[in-house]
Design an enzyme around this catalytic site. Structure first.
Site, PDB file in Angstrom:
ATOM      1  N   ASP A  12      -0.029  -1.787  23.587  1.00 29.16           N
ATOM      2  CA  ASP A  12      -0.563  -1.272  24.859  1.00 29.16           C
ATOM      3  C   ASP A  12      -1.531  -0.112  24.619  1.00 29.16           C
ATOM      4  OD1 ASP A  12       1.090   0.768  24.090  1.00 29.16           O
ATOM      5  OD2 ASP A  12       2.426   0.662  25.826  1.00 29.16           O
ATOM      6  N   VAL A  49      -9.936   0.829  12.662  1.00 28.68           N
ATOM      7  CA  VAL A  49     -10.221   0.863  14.090  1.00 28.68           C
ATOM      8  C   VAL A  49     -11.631   1.368  14.417  1.00 28.68           C
ATOM      9  CG1 VAL A  49      -9.095   3.106  14.459  1.00 28.68           C
ATOM     10  CG2 VAL A  49      -9.243   1.490  16.328  1.00 28.68           C
ATOM     11  N   LYS A  87       1.325   3.948  -3.206  1.00 24.58           N
ATOM     12  CA  LYS A  87       0.929   5.359  -3.132  1.00 24.58           C
ATOM     13  C   LYS A  87       2.125   6.284  -3.370  1.00 24.58           C
ATOM     14  CE  LYS A  87      -3.516   5.121  -2.185  1.00 24.58           C
ATOM     15  NZ  LYS A  87      -4.569   5.717  -3.005  1.00 24.58           N
ATOM     16  N   ARG A 146       0.501   9.273  14.534  1.00 21.17           N
ATOM     17  CA  ARG A 146      -0.112   9.835  13.322  1.00 21.17           C
ATOM     18  C   ARG A 146      -0.804  11.133  13.696  1.00 21.17           C
ATOM     19  NH1 ARG A 146       1.984   7.959   9.965  1.00 21.17           N
ATOM     20  NH2 ARG A 146       1.504   6.285   8.533  1.00 21.17           N
ATOM     21  N   TYR A 156       0.839  -1.208   0.000  1.00 15.89           N
ATOM     22  CA  TYR A 156       0.000   0.000   0.000  1.00 15.89           C
ATOM     23  C   TYR A 156       0.873   1.258   0.000  1.00 15.89           C
ATOM     24  CZ  TYR A 156      -3.709   3.243   1.532  1.00 15.89           C
ATOM     25  OH  TYR A 156      -4.610   4.288   1.641  1.00 15.89           O
ATOM     26  N   ASP A 157       1.801   1.318   0.958  1.00 16.49           N
ATOM     27  CA  ASP A 157       2.617   2.533   1.121  1.00 16.49           C
ATOM     28  C   ASP A 157       3.396   2.846  -0.168  1.00 16.49           C
ATOM     29  OD1 ASP A 157       1.744   1.820   3.613  1.00 16.49           O
ATOM     30  OD2 ASP A 157       3.691   1.915   4.603  1.00 16.49           O
ATOM     31  N   THR A 202      -0.717   6.534  18.607  1.00 16.39           N
ATOM     32  CA  THR A 202      -1.717   7.596  18.430  1.00 16.39           C
ATOM     33  C   THR A 202      -2.276   7.621  17.009  1.00 16.39           C
ATOM     34  OG1 THR A 202      -0.121   9.281  17.746  1.00 16.39           O
ATOM     35  CG2 THR A 202      -0.548   9.058  20.127  1.00 16.39           C
ATOM     36  N   PHE A 240     -14.064  -1.125  16.499  1.00 13.17           N
ATOM     37  CA  PHE A 240     -14.520  -0.835  17.867  1.00 13.17           C
ATOM     38  C   PHE A 240     -16.048  -0.768  17.929  1.00 13.17           C
ATOM     39  CE2 PHE A 240     -10.454   1.573  19.408  1.00 13.17           C
ATOM     40  CZ  PHE A 240      -9.821   0.356  19.597  1.00 13.17           C
TER      41      PHE A 240
HETATM   42  N1  LIG Z   1     -10.407   6.132   4.363  1.00 19.15           N
HETATM   43  C1  LIG Z   1      -9.238   6.553   4.794  1.00 19.15           C
HETATM   44  O1  LIG Z   1      -9.036   6.729   6.010  1.00 19.15           O
HETATM   45  C2  LIG Z   1      -8.142   6.860   3.807  1.00 19.15           C
HETATM   46  C3  LIG Z   1      -6.908   7.306   4.317  1.00 19.15           C
HETATM   47  C4  LIG Z   1      -5.888   7.586   3.416  1.00 19.15           C
HETATM   48  C5  LIG Z   1      -6.089   7.472   2.050  1.00 19.15           C
HETATM   49  N2  LIG Z   1      -7.294   7.030   1.588  1.00 19.15           N
HETATM   50  C6  LIG Z   1      -7.440   6.873   0.137  1.00 19.15           C
HETATM   51  O2  LIG Z   1      -8.733   7.267  -0.280  1.00 19.15           O
HETATM   52  C7  LIG Z   1      -9.184   6.403  -1.339  1.00 19.15           C
HETATM   53  C8  LIG Z   1     -10.524   5.803  -0.972  1.00 19.15           C
HETATM   54  O3  LIG Z   1     -10.394   5.044   0.221  1.00 19.15           O
HETATM   55  P1  LIG Z   1     -11.654   4.331   0.893  1.00 19.15           P
HETATM   56  O4  LIG Z   1     -11.452   4.365   2.352  1.00 19.15           O
HETATM   57  O5  LIG Z   1     -12.879   4.911   0.336  1.00 19.15           O
HETATM   58  O6  LIG Z   1     -11.443   2.828   0.381  1.00 19.15           O
HETATM   59  P2  LIG Z   1     -12.522   1.819  -0.205  1.00 19.15           P
HETATM   60  O7  LIG Z   1     -11.874   0.483  -0.250  1.00 19.15           O
HETATM   61  O8  LIG Z   1     -13.813   1.948   0.527  1.00 19.15           O
HETATM   62  O9  LIG Z   1     -12.757   2.381  -1.685  1.00 19.15           O
HETATM   63  C9  LIG Z   1     -11.868   2.123  -2.736  1.00 19.15           C
HETATM   64  C10 LIG Z   1     -12.694   1.852  -3.983  1.00 19.15           C
HETATM   65  O10 LIG Z   1     -11.809   1.600  -5.080  1.00 19.15           O
HETATM   66  C11 LIG Z   1     -12.333   0.494  -5.819  1.00 19.15           C
HETATM   67  N3  LIG Z   1     -11.237  -0.127  -6.560  1.00 19.15           N
HETATM   68  C12 LIG Z   1     -10.153  -0.765  -6.075  1.00 19.15           C
HETATM   69  N4  LIG Z   1      -9.364  -1.201  -7.080  1.00 19.15           N
HETATM   70  C13 LIG Z   1      -9.963  -0.811  -8.227  1.00 19.15           C
HETATM   71  C14 LIG Z   1      -9.625  -0.937  -9.597  1.00 19.15           C
HETATM   72  N5  LIG Z   1      -8.514  -1.576 -10.003  1.00 19.15           N
HETATM   73  N6  LIG Z   1     -10.457  -0.395 -10.517  1.00 19.15           N
HETATM   74  C15 LIG Z   1     -11.587   0.243 -10.152  1.00 19.15           C
HETATM   75  N7  LIG Z   1     -11.952   0.403  -8.859  1.00 19.15           N
HETATM   76  C16 LIG Z   1     -11.147  -0.121  -7.908  1.00 19.15           C
HETATM   77  C17 LIG Z   1     -12.936  -0.408  -4.769  1.00 19.15           C
HETATM   78  O11 LIG Z   1     -13.853  -1.349  -5.292  1.00 19.15           O
HETATM   79  C18 LIG Z   1     -13.593   0.623  -3.857  1.00 19.15           C
HETATM   80  O12 LIG Z   1     -14.909   0.924  -4.278  1.00 19.15           O
HETATM   81  C19 LIG Z   1      -8.090   5.381  -1.563  1.00 19.15           C
HETATM   82  O13 LIG Z   1      -7.278   5.778  -2.638  1.00 19.15           O
HETATM   83  C20 LIG Z   1      -7.307   5.408  -0.270  1.00 19.15           C
HETATM   84  O14 LIG Z   1      -5.971   5.031  -0.457  1.00 19.15           O
HETATM   85  C21 LIG Z   1      -8.321   6.713   2.433  1.00 19.15           C
END
Ligand SMILES: NC(=O)c1ccc[n+]([C@@H]2O[C@H](COP(=O)([O-])OP(=O)(O)OC[C@H]3O[C@@H](n4cnc5c(N)ncnc54)[C@H](O)[C@@H]3O)[C@@H](O)[C@H]2O)c1
Length: 313
Positions: free
Chosen positions: A206, A187, A149, A275, A145-146, A210, A191
């Site tokens: 523990d 989380v 991105k 964080r 993931y990291d 954060t 929860f």
């Molecule tokens: N929610 C958070 O706290 C958070 C934090 C940091 C970054 N993000 C970023 O925000 C974005 C949305 O996150 P989210 O929490 O809504 O995640 P999510 O998993 O709910 O939504 C991601 C969507 O992308 C779709 N998807 C994945 N691979 C695909 C592909 N190859 N083609 C087409 N669609 C595809 C999934 O089906 C899903 O609907 C992501 O890019 C995520 O990295 C979210």
């Protein structure tokens, strides 16, 4: 504007669609439903300005007609999802980002990438400011993931530098709200699921690590402002109100079931210890800061999850 948005059926994507429609825009949503859900956008079934296409954005595709903006949100985002789909996660951050940049280039559209605070890894700088380059383990379990991105940010900058695409990069910190999946391992739903079922709340380590939780309407407001801005370099979007995971577990427990026990389990590998976003840049450039406090956001989220937990499996 006519806007193409990948990941439209996901948690954040579906809220972003709602916001864009409220602002009067027309949306072409792309999603392959890997981690998203049609019910997240079920309420848009009769909306004339919303179209959803079942499309894996890592495959070659085109979108009919002109459009003004491309928002690339597709990616598994919860640790449980990306650990289950590590290759798909790397592909959607790399090939998927390139494909979305290509359609933006072809149509002269602006481009917004939803990147993540995970680019900072387990940070040595606190709170995390955009100029910090991060501390990411490139071969650890979370690297799918990291690093996807970090690659996505790099190719976004390359399309800006080489082709002049008007790119924007949001580094999103932990966000919560209705339409998260109960079982996605993050989380807040974890929860709430446990406490609503009367089970012990599971805290890893523990509980002194954060996190800072941003309510989803605040996040999409920041994303929308960033889309309309001229900022090329990454902008943090998140709530700077930091707390330990144990404090957070206690706040949820005390609100819903004060007698519920807290169970401690070993910390997952490479779990970040701290964080907290530095949002000075978003405040200054976008005139943005979160407005929804934790009590209000949790109350709205509880309403959503209460219904889900009530449904028998
Ligand atoms: N929610 C958070 O706290 C958070 C934090 C940091 C970054 N993000 C970023 O925000 C974005 C949305 O996150 P989210 O929490 O809504 O995640 P999510 O998993 O709910 O939504 C991601 C969507 O992308 C779709 N998807 C994945 N691979 C695909 C592909 N190859 N083609 C087409 N669609 C595809 C999934 O089906 C899903 O609907 C992501 O890019 C995520 O990295 C979210």
């Amino acid at each position: 504007m006519r806007i193409v948005i990948s990941g439209a059926a996901g948690f954040v994507g579906s809220h972003m669609c709602d916001r864009l429609l409220t602002e009067g825009h027309t949306i072409i949503g792309l999603d392959n439903f890997l981690t998203g859900n049609r019910t997240n956008i079920g309420h848009l079934a009769r909306e004339r300005r919303f179209e959803l296409i079942n499309q894996d954005v890592t495959e070659t595709f085109s979108v009919d007609g002109g459009f003004d903006a491309v928002i690339h949100m597709a990616s598994p985002a919860s640790p449980r999802d990306y650990l289950e789909h590590p290759i798909e996660t790397l592909e959607v951050g790399s090939v998927g980002t390139r494909n979305m940049l290509e359609i933006a280039l072809e149509h002269g559209a602006r481009f917004l990438l939803t990147s993540t605070s995970e680019c900072y890894g387990d940070p040595h700088v606190h709170p995390q400011v955009e100029t910090y380059w991060g501390n990411v383990n490139p071969v650890g379990p979370r690297s799918c993931y990291d690093e996807s991105k970090r690659f996505a940010e790099a190719i976004t900058m390359a399309y800006h530098r080489k082709y002049g695409v008007a790119t924007r990069i949001a580094r999103i910190f932990n966000t919560y709200g209705p339409r998260m999946k109960l079982d996605d391992g993050r989380v807040v739903p974890a929860f709430l699921d446990q406490v609503l079922r009367g089970e012990p709340l599971t805290v890893f380590g523990d509980g002194s690590q954060t996190r800072s939780f941003c309510y989803v309407s605040d996040l999409v407001d920041g994303l929308y402002r960033l889309l309309l801005s001229d900022e090329i370099y990454p902008v943090n979007l998140g709530n700077p109100n930091e707390m330990t995971i144990l404090q957070f577990a206690e706040a949820i427990r005390d609100r819903l079931n004060p007698g519920a026990p807290i169970a401690f389990q070993p910390l997952p590998e490479d779990d970040p210890k701290q964080r907290q976003p530095d949002i000075t840049k978003a405040r200054t450039l976008l005139n943005w800061e979160p407005k929804v406090g934790l009590d209000e956001g949790i109350a709205k989220t509880i309403e959503y999850f209460r219904d889900l937990v009530a449904v028998p499996a």
